[in-house]
Design a protein around this motif. Structure first.
Motif, short mmCIF file in Angstrom:
data_model
loop_
_atom_site.label_atom_id
_atom_site.label_comp_id
_atom_site.label_asym_id
_atom_site.label_seq_id
_atom_site.Cartn_x
_atom_site.Cartn_y
_atom_site.Cartn_z
N GLY A 100 -5.65 11.43 -7.75
CA GLY A 100 -5.93 10.58 -8.68
C GLY A 100 -4.37 10.74 -8.79
N ILE A 101 -3.50 11.92 -8.87
CA ILE A 101 -2.34 10.79 -9.61
C ILE A 101 -1.81 9.92 -8.43
CG2 ILE A 101 0.77 12.39 -9.39
CD1 ILE A 101 -1.06 15.16 -9.92
N ARG A 102 -1.48 9.17 -7.05
CA ARG A 102 -1.17 8.42 -6.71
C ARG A 102 -2.08 7.54 -7.16
NH1 ARG A 102 1.73 8.07 -1.80
NH2 ARG A 102 -0.11 7.09 -1.13
N SER A 103 -3.09 7.27 -7.07
CA SER A 103 -3.92 6.63 -7.38
C SER A 103 -3.13 6.17 -8.86
CB SER A 103 -5.05 6.58 -7.51
OG SER A 103 -6.64 6.01 -8.39
N ALA A 104 -3.50 6.72 -10.06
CA ALA A 104 -2.60 6.33 -11.73
C ALA A 104 -1.45 5.62 -11.08
CB ALA A 104 -2.29 7.50 -11.87
N LEU A 105 -0.36 6.75 -10.07
CA LEU A 105 1.23 6.27 -10.35
C LEU A 105 1.50 4.31 -9.36
CD1 LEU A 105 3.21 9.19 -8.49
CD2 LEU A 105 3.51 7.55 -10.99
N PHE A 106 -0.12 4.15 -8.81
CA PHE A 106 0.07 2.73 -7.97
C PHE A 106 -0.03 1.68 -8.92
CE2 PHE A 106 -0.67 3.89 -2.99
CZ PHE A 106 -0.27 3.87 -3.06
N LEU A 107 -1.16 1.87 -9.53
CA LEU A 107 -1.71 0.84 -10.69
C LEU A 107 -0.48 0.83 -11.94
CD1 LEU A 107 -4.49 -0.14 -11.46
CD2 LEU A 107 -4.89 1.50 -13.25
N ARG A 118 0.99 -0.93 0.20
CA ARG A 118 -0.12 0.20 -0.15
C ARG A 118 0.95 1.27 -0.27
NH1 ARG A 118 -4.93 -0.01 2.62
NH2 ARG A 118 -6.03 -2.49 2.09
N ARG A 119 2.15 1.02 -0.12
CA ARG A 119 2.92 2.35 -0.05
C ARG A 119 3.46 2.41 -1.52
NH1 ARG A 119 5.00 4.24 4.99
NH2 ARG A 119 6.72 4.64 4.02
N LEU A 120 3.61 3.49 -2.23
CA LEU A 120 4.35 3.64 -3.29
C LEU A 120 5.58 3.22 -3.82
CD1 LEU A 120 2.97 6.50 -5.70
CD2 LEU A 120 2.76 4.57 -6.32
N GLU A 121 6.31 3.90 -2.52
CA GLU A 121 8.44 3.62 -2.24
C GLU A 121 8.48 2.40 -2.15
OE1 GLU A 121 6.25 5.65 0.02
OE2 GLU A 121 6.17 7.48 0.33
N THR A 122 7.36 1.40 -1.83
CA THR A 122 7.62 -0.51 -1.64
C THR A 122 7.86 -0.73 -2.51
OG1 THR A 122 6.59 0.01 0.15
CG2 THR A 122 7.55 -1.79 -0.46
N THR A 146 13.74 -13.20 2.78
CA THR A 146 13.56 -11.84 3.50
C THR A 146 13.52 -10.41 2.50
OG1 THR A 146 16.33 -12.56 4.44
CG2 THR A 146 15.79 -10.60 3.87
N LEU A 147 13.31 -10.54 1.75
CA LEU A 147 12.96 -9.74 0.11
C LEU A 147 11.63 -9.50 0.71
CD1 LEU A 147 14.27 -7.07 -1.14
CD2 LEU A 147 14.27 -8.74 -3.31
N THR A 148 11.08 -10.68 -0.14
CA THR A 148 9.15 -10.85 0.31
C THR A 148 9.04 -10.29 1.75
OG1 THR A 148 9.54 -12.86 -0.93
CG2 THR A 148 7.73 -11.81 -0.34
N GLY A 149 8.83 -10.35 2.63
CA GLY A 149 9.12 -10.46 3.84
C GLY A 149 8.94 -9.04 4.43
N MET A 150 10.74 -8.52 3.51
CA MET A 150 10.14 -6.89 4.16
C MET A 150 9.17 -6.14 3.40
SD MET A 150 14.42 -6.92 3.96
CE MET A 150 14.48 -4.82 3.55
N ALA A 151 9.22 -6.15 2.22
CA ALA A 151 8.19 -5.81 1.23
C ALA A 151 7.13 -5.60 1.69
CB ALA A 151 8.27 -6.56 0.12
N ILE A 152 6.14 -7.22 2.45
CA ILE A 152 4.98 -6.86 2.63
C ILE A 152 4.88 -6.39 4.19
CG2 ILE A 152 3.46 -8.90 4.13
CD1 ILE A 152 4.41 -10.89 1.75
N TRP A 153 6.25 -6.00 4.71
CA TRP A 153 6.42 -5.74 6.31
C TRP A 153 6.57 -3.98 5.90
CZ3 TRP A 153 9.42 -2.48 9.09
CH2 TRP A 153 9.27 -2.49 10.57
N GLY A 154 7.04 -3.61 5.12
CA GLY A 154 7.40 -2.44 4.68
C GLY A 154 5.91 -1.79 3.85
#
Lengths: 270, 353
Positions: free
Chosen positions: A122-129, A56-60, A259-267
């Protein structure tokens, strides 16, 4: 002159064949991901796709995309090829859907473009997609470009996929290219006998007849394949050989993926 | 309509994997039971065919082109269960190898196109085609309608899945995290494209392939037409023979005009004609003025009494009117011929070969 539907259909077939040939060449090369046990690779890359879908985070999602590019570079998959075969088609499709969301999503105004007002939401939503679609498609392309299809299928079996499904997927993939070749020959032979421009109804009749003839050929081929299978002792049971062996480096890759998957889900939590 | 990764939230993806799974399970069991060792090669080859058909650039009315899913053809040729498996396999390879459609959204894509598409397509085709013969135009219309309606219902399912995402997944500021459009935008946006281009593509390929198979290999349409009237049964029906019956009735009504013809037909003489003066002169006139024998030839005399017809000279003895006698004879004769051929047809049908 604009190519007709015969030329465009042949071009579609050739693109698919070119994509597959390129994928097989890359899968046979000596890159980083090519050396990983297919089971680890399939599970690891699918895990990262799920992590991107959950985030739910664009940075992740952006971080996962960066990791995908690093993995591609380490595996000899050139960014130019990714751009041509993966990123650009995905951007065209998703961009066309995401762009109106910039203006249609209600929220706080960000900027105006004539009568249209873009919103922050709207901008964030488009970026998410776009970010999610591009990241996921990059990982699935990495799987296709670094793993021969039969190995990927065997890996799916060891990961718990039903043997029947794995067997059908394997056979289907093999015969796609047989039927693709037949279809391309049918269209090429028709093209070589076509003088002038076909009218609309004639074009539709030709496409339908080609599909019908291809279906007849496919069913006929299935009977021949069935007889060949029976003559080799097939009695309805599917057995898939498992000859993968985990090396020390495979365990390291597995640890890295987990590790990477766990970090991505947590982050990626909201 | 191939939904990529990132458009549907995790719970929607899981729910649709769950929705498709029972159909896959039942379909695979049915296929293995019905086809046994033939199931795998048939499904594999048909999945490969479905994959290729999805790549066809179909020319549509108006000059544009479109792609079809092939779900209409698959469910008409194989039935709904094999079709939903074949289309699912084709979609899985598209997602896993070609990146067309998402891996997390594979359950949704299979549910929409393979499961919903196959069941709707099969239902519509069977309902419209009814018991019509394999070669009838009704089947072409049924196939076109099946493809068109199935792809639009599939698109509607996808649109609803898209449309509920903003309500299900959004952050504190109201930003949609997956597909951003609510139902009132997603449904019309999706349906306009499918009611026109994609629906037409499915209609063209489904109807076109059935029309082709009717000409080239109608037996392939038999699997999903168990109650179809065969051509042999349909041909002798009242409708197809109506002009013949009408002509026959007119001819029977006109038979009394035969009485108006003077004399008797050459060679159809009765033994007594040879001794009757007026009849003798007619025989001589009709035979190039050669006088007939004084008495009837012995062979003719003997064999003429071998069989006495129930209606001699088309004039039953119980009727006074010669015209009505002619008419009755025509009706009786035609009736006997029809009866003989009906019996012969019935006997040959009972003992084929």
């Amino acid at each position: 002159m604009r190519p007709g539907f015969i030329e465009r259909t042949i071009a579609t077939f050739l693109t698919a064949a070119e994509y597959t040939a390129g994928a097989e060449t890359m899968a046979a090369s000596k890159g980083a991901l090519q050396r990983v046990d297919p089971r680890v690779k399939v599970a690891g890359l699918l895990g990262l796709i799920v992590a991107a879908a959950l985030s739910r985070r664009l940075e992740t999602i952006a971080s996962l995309f960066a990791v995908a590019i690093l993995l591609a570079l380490a595996s000899g998959v050139s960014p130019v090829r990714l751009l041509r075969w993966v990123w650009w088609p995905a951007l065209l499709f998703t961009g066309a859907i995401a762009l109106p969301a910039v203006f249609l999503t209600p929220g706080n105004p960000a900027f105006s473009l004539g009568p249209l007002t873009a919103t922050h939401q709207g901008i964030r939503s488009a970026l998410f997609l776009i970010a999610r679609a591009e990241t996921a498609v990059t990982y699935s392309a990495l799987l296709a470009f670094t793993t021969p299809w039969p190995w990927a299928m065997k890996a799916l079996r060891t990961l718990g996929c039903p043997a029947a499904l794995v067997a059908i997927l394997g056979m289907t993939f093999r015969y796609i290219f047989v039927i693709l070749g037949t279809a391309a020959e049918m269209f090429e032979s028709r093209q070589s006998r076509t003088v002038g421009r076909l009218e609309g109804p004639e074009r539709r009749r030709m496409a339908s007849a080609a599909a019908g003839a291809l279906m007849e050929k496919s069913l006929q081929l299935s009977s021949e394949v069935h007889l060949a299978m029976q003559s080799r002792g097939y009695r309805g049971e599917v057995h898939i050989l498992h000859d993968f062996r985990m090396s020390a480096s495979d365990w390291l890759w597995l640890a890295g993926f987990v590790t990477l998957t766990g970090m991505a889900i947590w982050g990626g939590r909201g | 309509m191939h939904i990529p990764d990132g458009y549907l939230g995790p719970s929607t993806c899981l729910a649709l994997y769950g929705g498709a799974a029972p159909f896959w399970y039942v379909a695979l069991r049915k296929m293995k039971r019905a086809l046994h060792t033939r199931a795998f090669p048939l499904l594999s080859l048909f999945s490969a065919f479905s994959f290729i058909v999805m790549m066809f650039n179909l020319p549509l009315p108006g000059g544009t082109t479109g792609h079809a899913t092939g779900v209409g053809i698959a469910s008409i040729a194989l039935g709904p269960w094999a079709s939903l498996l074949a289309i699912s396999i084709a979609l899985a390879i598209q997602a896993l190898f070609f990146g067309d459609g998402g891996i997390t959204a594979l359950g949704a894509n299979c549910f929409n196109m393979a499961v919903v598409g196959s069941l709707i397509s099969y239902g519509v085709y069977r309902a419209i085609a009814g018991r019509s013969s394999l070669q009838s135009r009704q089947r072409i219309i049924a196939a076109g309608a099946a493809g068109y309606i199935a792809i639009n219902i599939s698109a509607l399912a996808a649109a609803i899945e898209f449309g509920i995402q903003p309500a299900l997944y959004h952050d504190a500021a109201g930003t949609p995290l997956y597909a951003p459009y609510p139902l009132h935008i997603a449904v019309p946006a999706m349906m306009i494209g499918h009611l026109t281009i994609a629906g037409l593509a499915e209609l063209v390929i489904s109807a076109g392939v059935v029309a082709y198979l009717q000409r080239a290999d109608p037996i392939l349409l038999r699997a999903t037409a168990p109650n179809a009237i065969t051509t042999a049964t349909e041909a002798p029906g009242w409708k197809s023979l109506k002009p013949l019956w009408v002509t026959l009735a007119i001819l029977m009504i006109l038979t009394p005009f035969g009485i108006l013809a003077a004399g008797s037909a050459w060679g159809e003489w009765a033994p007594e004609d040879f001794t009757h003066a007026a009849a003798r002169s007619q025989i001589a006139a009709a035979s190039g003025n050669h006088a007939p024998p004084v008495t009837a030839p012995a062979g003719l005399q003997r064999l003429s009494s071998f069989w006495t017809a129930p209606m001699p000279r088309y004039a039953p003895s119980f009727l006074r009117s010669p015209s009505f006698g002619y008419l009755l004879s025509a009706v009786a004769g035609t009736g006997v011929i029809i009866l003989v051929f009906t019996l012969a047809g019935w006997m040959s049908g009972r003992h084929p070969g």
